[in-house]
Design a protein around this motif. Structure first.
Motif, PDB file in Angstrom:
ATOM      1  N   ALA A 217     -56.030  27.811  41.026  1.00 41.87           N
ATOM      2  CA  ALA A 217     -55.019  28.246  41.989  1.00 41.87           C
ATOM      3  C   ALA A 217     -54.167  27.104  42.487  1.00 41.87           C
ATOM      4  CB  ALA A 217     -55.290  29.192  43.007  1.00 41.87           C
ATOM      5  N   PHE A 218     -54.905  26.069  42.784  1.00 39.18           N
ATOM      6  CA  PHE A 218     -54.388  24.967  43.525  1.00 39.18           C
ATOM      7  C   PHE A 218     -53.768  24.068  42.633  1.00 39.18           C
ATOM      8  CE2 PHE A 218     -57.355  25.927  47.244  1.00 39.18           C
ATOM      9  CZ  PHE A 218     -56.542  26.408  48.061  1.00 39.18           C
ATOM     10  N   ASP A 219     -54.537  23.870  41.358  1.00 40.40           N
ATOM     11  CA  ASP A 219     -53.962  23.050  40.358  1.00 40.40           C
ATOM     12  C   ASP A 219     -52.744  23.403  39.950  1.00 40.40           C
ATOM     13  OD1 ASP A 219     -56.289  21.392  40.907  1.00 40.40           O
ATOM     14  OD2 ASP A 219     -57.431  21.729  39.133  1.00 40.40           O
ATOM     15  N   GLU A 220     -52.713  24.662  39.511  1.00 39.02           N
ATOM     16  CA  GLU A 220     -51.422  25.381  38.977  1.00 39.02           C
ATOM     17  C   GLU A 220     -50.276  25.322  39.975  1.00 39.02           C
ATOM     18  OE1 GLU A 220     -53.213  28.976  36.066  1.00 39.02           O
ATOM     19  OE2 GLU A 220     -52.470  29.641  38.119  1.00 39.02           O
ATOM     20  N   SER A 221     -50.492  25.369  41.128  1.00 36.74           N
ATOM     21  CA  SER A 221     -49.552  25.311  42.139  1.00 36.74           C
ATOM     22  C   SER A 221     -48.914  23.736  42.192  1.00 36.74           C
ATOM     23  CB  SER A 221     -50.032  25.806  43.526  1.00 36.74           C
ATOM     24  OG  SER A 221     -49.018  25.368  44.758  1.00 36.74           O
ATOM     25  N   TYR A 222     -49.946  22.910  42.064  1.00 36.49           N
ATOM     26  CA  TYR A 222     -49.446  21.664  41.898  1.00 36.49           C
ATOM     27  C   TYR A 222     -48.672  21.043  40.657  1.00 36.49           C
ATOM     28  CZ  TYR A 222     -50.028  16.372  41.990  1.00 36.49           C
ATOM     29  OH  TYR A 222     -49.624  15.119  41.766  1.00 36.49           O
ATOM     30  N   ALA A 223     -49.307  21.751  39.411  1.00 34.75           N
ATOM     31  CA  ALA A 223     -48.747  21.499  38.022  1.00 34.75           C
ATOM     32  C   ALA A 223     -47.110  22.054  38.065  1.00 34.75           C
ATOM     33  CB  ALA A 223     -49.256  22.087  36.977  1.00 34.75           C
ATOM     34  N   ASP A 224     -46.812  23.355  39.004  1.00 31.30           N
ATOM     35  CA  ASP A 224     -45.667  24.024  39.154  1.00 31.30           C
ATOM     36  C   ASP A 224     -44.503  23.363  40.086  1.00 31.30           C
ATOM     37  OD1 ASP A 224     -46.824  25.942  37.133  1.00 31.30           O
ATOM     38  OD2 ASP A 224     -47.110  27.194  38.683  1.00 31.30           O
ATOM     39  N   GLY A 225     -45.136  22.211  40.717  1.00 34.02           N
ATOM     40  CA  GLY A 225     -44.368  21.722  41.803  1.00 34.02           C
ATOM     41  C   GLY A 225     -44.337  22.347  43.100  1.00 34.02           C
ATOM     42  N   GLU A 226     -44.798  23.521  43.054  1.00 29.69           N
ATOM     43  CA  GLU A 226     -44.958  24.184  44.358  1.00 29.69           C
ATOM     44  C   GLU A 226     -45.304  23.382  45.827  1.00 29.69           C
ATOM     45  OE1 GLU A 226     -45.821  28.769  45.849  1.00 29.69           O
ATOM     46  OE2 GLU A 226     -47.514  27.737  44.874  1.00 29.69           O
ATOM     47  N   ILE A 227     -46.689  22.730  45.195  1.00 29.63           N
ATOM     48  CA  ILE A 227     -47.206  21.648  46.386  1.00 29.63           C
ATOM     49  C   ILE A 227     -46.853  20.510  45.770  1.00 29.63           C
ATOM     50  CG2 ILE A 227     -48.703  23.282  47.528  1.00 29.63           C
ATOM     51  CD1 ILE A 227     -50.817  22.267  45.722  1.00 29.63           C
ATOM     52  N   ASP A 228     -46.741  19.253  46.585  1.00 27.14           N
ATOM     53  CA  ASP A 228     -46.444  18.022  46.251  1.00 27.14           C
ATOM     54  C   ASP A 228     -47.701  17.092  45.930  1.00 27.14           C
ATOM     55  OD1 ASP A 228     -46.996  17.594  48.732  1.00 27.14           O
ATOM     56  OD2 ASP A 228     -44.875  16.792  49.415  1.00 27.14           O
TER      57      ASP A 228
END
Length: 381
Positions: free
Chosen positions: A29-40
């Motif tokens: 979940a966190f890695d996908e959020s980072y890869a998608d640019g949601e978290i920086d």
């Protein structure tokens, strides 16, 4: 660039393979959020694992929370058990001031800093159970419940639920939540002549119910609370509760959950098709969304970020569920199908939570009219 620290407070010691499912689901979940640019920036998981109530102490849980506080985490996932969350809530609310997300089932957890994505619900599971009993045409039920926060809260709401669905409670039998010999209690329940038996509790005692039932000649309809989901963590596994229909949170028809499992399997090489993986993933998604909306990136900012989380599709539960929080909304679920009823699959060989569900979907909440609820077989009101 520095990472963001997310605390994980596991208050129930489990097999290493099950813990790995949790950590892998969160990491995805966190890695996908980072890869998608949601978290920086990437997320660093900081884990504390202790054995809280019922087998250990709430003191150890509170100390683990304080250790995460000292680590400088922005948000904490856990603890999970109702007894433990109620024990630490005053510190979290009055002193700690770090947003803490639990999967606890009690409504008494919620607060300014206390958020929840329920892994079941002490007030609402009873209505799913009585709904199932009503649909099955059951007229009377014998109740066995743990003498603890979950068991007693379940039972209070189960009385209301059964009255609502026109099911008579024939007897209530409290048991110690660490009991292993349930034969005396089961004998009293059988003597009541009830059509069904309901177990309401944490789940440790649930794995001993069938041993007590063996040889009695009593074969009632058997239902249980979300203690059903504790069985996969325990030595006997789901086979120890064969024949029971219990509260679960995995539903094969949830396309969000199946898509998550496809991606999980592609990355990690195994497919944990069960409630635990989808629920831990959903926690990661919701926390990532809260982190992305935090201004500033501090515990207070994350709390306000979580309040802006809206309509996040849920991998857990039945189709169509979503998560939303708000300034005065700390319970995320928006669907009656966040809980379903499943039964152990007698043909399944499941060693742990790294594989398939090992159970079969039996019931989703079915809304019934007053006439349907109260007009069946002359039930006692």
């Amino acid at each position: 660039m520095s990472s963001m620290k997310v605390g994980v407070l596991q208050d129930f010691l489990m097999p290493p393979a099950s813990q790995q499912v949790m950590l892998d689901a969160l990491r995805l979940a966190f890695d996908e959020s980072y890869a998608d640019g949601e978290i920086d920036r990437p997320v660093e998981l900081v884990l504390r694992a202790v054995d809280g109530l019922p087998r250990g102490t709430s003191f150890d849980v509170l100390n683990a929370w304080k250790e995460l506080e000292a680590e400088g985490v922005l948000v904490i996932f856990g603890p999970w058990a109702s007894d433990n969350v109620l024990a630490i809530r005053p510190y979290v609310e009055d002193v700690g001031h770090i947003p803490t997300l639990s999967m606890s089932g009690t409504d008494r957890w919620y607060g300014e800093w206390c958020f929840c994505i329920n892994n079941g619900s002490l007030p609402e599971e009873p209505y799913l159970l009585s709904n199932y009993l009503g649909v099955r045409g059951v007229e009377s039920v014998a109740v066995v419940y743990d003498k603890c926060v979950p068991g007693e809260e379940y039972t209070r709401f189960f009385r209301d639920a059964c009255a609502f669905d026109g099911v008579k409670i024939a007897i209530e039998e409290p048991i110690n939540m660490l009991d292993t010999d349930l034969s005396p209690a089961l004998a009293r329940l059988q003597a009541s002549g009830a059509d069904a038996i309901a177990y309401l509790g944490w789940g440790l005692t649930a794995t001993h119910l069938n041993t007590a039932l063996d040889g009695t000649g009593w074969d009632p309809v058997k239902v249980m609370s979300s203690g059903f989901m504790a069985a996969p963590f325990l030595p006997g596994g789901l086979k120890s509760i064969a024949g029971w229909v219990g509260v679960d949170q995995y539903d094969e028809d949830n396309v969000v959950g199946q898509d998550f499992l496809d991606r999980f399997e592609a990355r990690f090489g195994y497919r944990p098709a069960n409630f635990f993986s989808v629920l831990c993933y959903d926690f990661g998604v919701v926390i990532a969304r809260g982190l992305s909306k935090a201004t500033p990136l501090s515990p207070d900012g994350v709390k306000e970020g979580l309040e802006k989380v809206k309509m996040v599709p849920a991998a857990t539960g039945g189709p169509g569920g979503v998560f939303s929080f708000g300034p005065h909304a700390r319970r995320a679920w928006l669907t009656p199908h966040f809980i379903v009823l499943r039964e152990p699959d007698p043909t399944a060989e499941v060693a742990d939570l790294t594989s398939g569900p090992g159970s079969i979907l039996r019931h989703r909440y079915t809304a019934r009219s007053r006439s349907e609820r109260l007009g069946t077989a002359g039930r006692t009101q």
